[in-house]
Motif scaffolding. Sequence first.
Motif, short mmCIF file in Angstrom:
data_model
loop_
_atom_site.label_atom_id
_atom_site.label_comp_id
_atom_site.label_asym_id
_atom_site.label_seq_id
_atom_site.Cartn_x
_atom_site.Cartn_y
_atom_site.Cartn_z
N UNK A 93 -36.18 -10.50 -50.87
CA UNK A 93 -36.24 -10.85 -49.38
C UNK A 93 -34.93 -11.23 -48.99
N UNK A 94 -34.98 -11.87 -47.51
CA UNK A 94 -34.03 -12.37 -46.81
C UNK A 94 -33.23 -13.78 -47.09
N UNK A 95 -32.03 -13.76 -47.68
CA UNK A 95 -31.48 -15.04 -47.90
C UNK A 95 -31.61 -16.13 -46.86
N UNK A 150 -26.91 -8.13 -43.50
CA UNK A 150 -27.33 -6.91 -43.89
C UNK A 150 -28.94 -6.99 -43.78
N UNK A 151 -29.63 -6.62 -42.91
CA UNK A 151 -30.97 -6.91 -42.82
C UNK A 151 -31.96 -6.09 -43.65
N UNK A 152 -33.08 -6.45 -43.94
CA UNK A 152 -34.00 -5.86 -44.75
C UNK A 152 -35.42 -6.56 -44.70
N UNK A 153 -36.08 -6.25 -46.04
CA UNK A 153 -37.27 -7.18 -46.30
C UNK A 153 -37.22 -8.63 -46.04
N UNK A 154 -38.41 -8.99 -45.55
CA UNK A 154 -38.74 -10.50 -45.19
C UNK A 154 -40.19 -10.63 -45.34
#
Length: 286
Positions: free
Chosen positions: A93-95, A118-122
Amino acid sequence: MTETVSAPNQSALYVVATPIGNLGDMVPRAIETLQTVDVIAAEDTRHSARLLSHFGIQTPLLAYHDHSDGRQVQALVARLLSGESVALISDAGTPLVSDPGYRLVRRAREAGVRVVPVPGACALVAALSASGLPSDRFSFEGFLPPKSGQRQNRLQTLVAETRTLIFYEAPHRIEECLADMALAFGAEREAVLARELTKTFETIVGGSLQSLCEFVAADPNQRRGEMVLMVRGREADAGEGLDEDARRIMTILLAELSVKQASQLAAEITGVRKKLLYQWALEQQP
């Protein structure tokens, strides 16, 4: 003025989201970034090594987590100030969302280092999007305290919250957590459990807190995997939950329509729950 986004080979700290289960959710920009930075700071290098191997990424890995001492933070910032590029990733997920990274990001920004998301899964966003609970306003509460007494105290501070509440929970504590929530919020409060999101045994089930307690207790499989637990906020009192625009619209509609018709139409216009509008209208009657 629009800022240009740093290319991965430029000196910056890149906060990179990785999949929460399904590797198909890895975005191309994340792969490119991890391939081209000088080093990747990972929560668990053994876990992340499998992810990098899957995508053919050979960038050096080093361990970084919130329990790392200040010297490691300083060492990473020094590398950034020397011109290197660093990517920060968590196990999934997202740090920084209930994961490591806050101290490093803060120290990098204080040192004048550019921080690039750098966005993505959360997991919390994925769970909320499929929950059917109100999503216009929500509060992410992360993990509750592991001990029941402390957990109950924390829940008591949230009893009056009208926003949707979102929690992460460990599988071995899910039964106790649901029981404590039923005590704090009431057994009939609506909730949704999202488990193993994007994975083979993904489960998203909603109902009252009492029904979720029974569901989890009856099936051992529901006590495994990664979990997001969402609880509907407290029902606002009539009037308390209505802003000025909603009250104005209701007043206009009530001049021409019945309470039921006005509430239905106002709900469509404002997005406020019909029940809340209906109750407010009744309270305005002499």
